[in-house]
Write an enzyme that holds these catalytic residues in place. Structure first.
Site, PDB file in Angstrom:
ATOM      1  N   HIS A 168     -30.793  -3.768  30.137  1.00  0.00           N
ATOM      2  CA  HIS A 168     -31.405  -3.052  31.255  1.00  0.00           C
ATOM      3  C   HIS A 168     -32.874  -3.449  31.409  1.00  0.00           C
ATOM      4  CE1 HIS A 168     -33.829  -0.414  28.716  1.00  0.00           C
ATOM      5  NE2 HIS A 168     -32.765  -0.311  27.931  1.00  0.00           N
ATOM      6  N   ARG A 227     -31.046   4.240  33.294  1.00  0.00           N
ATOM      7  CA  ARG A 227     -31.753   2.971  33.428  1.00  0.00           C
ATOM      8  C   ARG A 227     -30.809   1.781  33.576  1.00  0.00           C
ATOM      9  NH1 ARG A 227     -32.434   5.181  28.461  1.00  0.00           N
ATOM     10  NH2 ARG A 227     -31.975   3.983  26.593  1.00  0.00           N
ATOM     11  N   GLU A 238     -25.788   3.149  23.051  1.00  0.00           N
ATOM     12  CA  GLU A 238     -26.008   3.214  21.599  1.00  0.00           C
ATOM     13  C   GLU A 238     -24.913   2.533  20.774  1.00  0.00           C
ATOM     14  OE1 GLU A 238     -26.854   7.358  20.625  1.00  0.00           O
ATOM     15  OE2 GLU A 238     -28.941   7.055  21.228  1.00  0.00           O
TER      16      GLU A 238
END
Length: 172
Positions: A14, A61, A87
């Site tokens: 990102h 994001r 994550e």
């Protein structure tokens, strides 16, 4: 698709996020990130890869990065917003890619570090020396992407199975 026709995976981090007082998952892009996301979209278009599928983290994001980048594409690929990317470890990302249908040739994954960089490093058993040197030197800053190819079914994707073909990161 024949086995001789390589599949491609583009791992796209990102763009630059802002740090407002919100939960990490809800962080939006910074102004610089919006500019870099569009630039990355143009660079992705320059690769000439026709993406069949985009797998995008559900974080704000990454969704904003994808929304800005895909505007630069001649054709929008099918997009799946996947919470398991957020994550995720390289191993978890490989497991997700292993689920890709066989009729999909080229996948773009929009995610986060350290998982995206780790995945690029783990998958790239070989590759273009110049691209590898740039990736090693720059790391995986916001809006960077790596292009990898491999010639096997998705379910057999594993560490070292791909070749690093290209790497791009915004100017510092």
């Amino acid at each position: 698709m024949s086995v001789a026709e390589p599949r491609r995976i583009v791992l796209f981090r990102h763009a630059k996020a802002d740090w407002p007082q919100v939960a990490d998952h809800e962080r939006p892009l910074a102004d610089r990130g919006r500019t870099e996301a569009a630039e990355a979209g143009r660079r992705l278009t320059d690769t000439g890869i026709a993406f069949d599928l985009a797998l995008c983290s559900t974080a704000v994001r990454t969704r904003e990065t994808w929304k800005l980048a895909v505007q630069e594409f001649p054709q929008r690929p099918k997009t799946v917003y996947e919470e398991r990317i957020y994550e995720a470890s390289p191993g978890e990302l490989i497991a997700l890619l292993n689920e890709t249908p066989d009729d999909v040739r080229n996948v773009l994954m929009i995610g986060h570090n350290p998982g995206i960089q780790g995945l690029a490093e783990v998958l790239a058993g070989s590759g273009e020396d110049e691209a590898r040197e740039r990736m090693t030197r720059r790391g995986f800053p916001a809006a960077a992407f790596a292009v990898l190819s491999f010639g096997s079914p998705w379910k057999s994707l594993e560490p070292g199975a791909a070749e690093l073909r290209d790497y791009w990161a915004p100017a510092e």
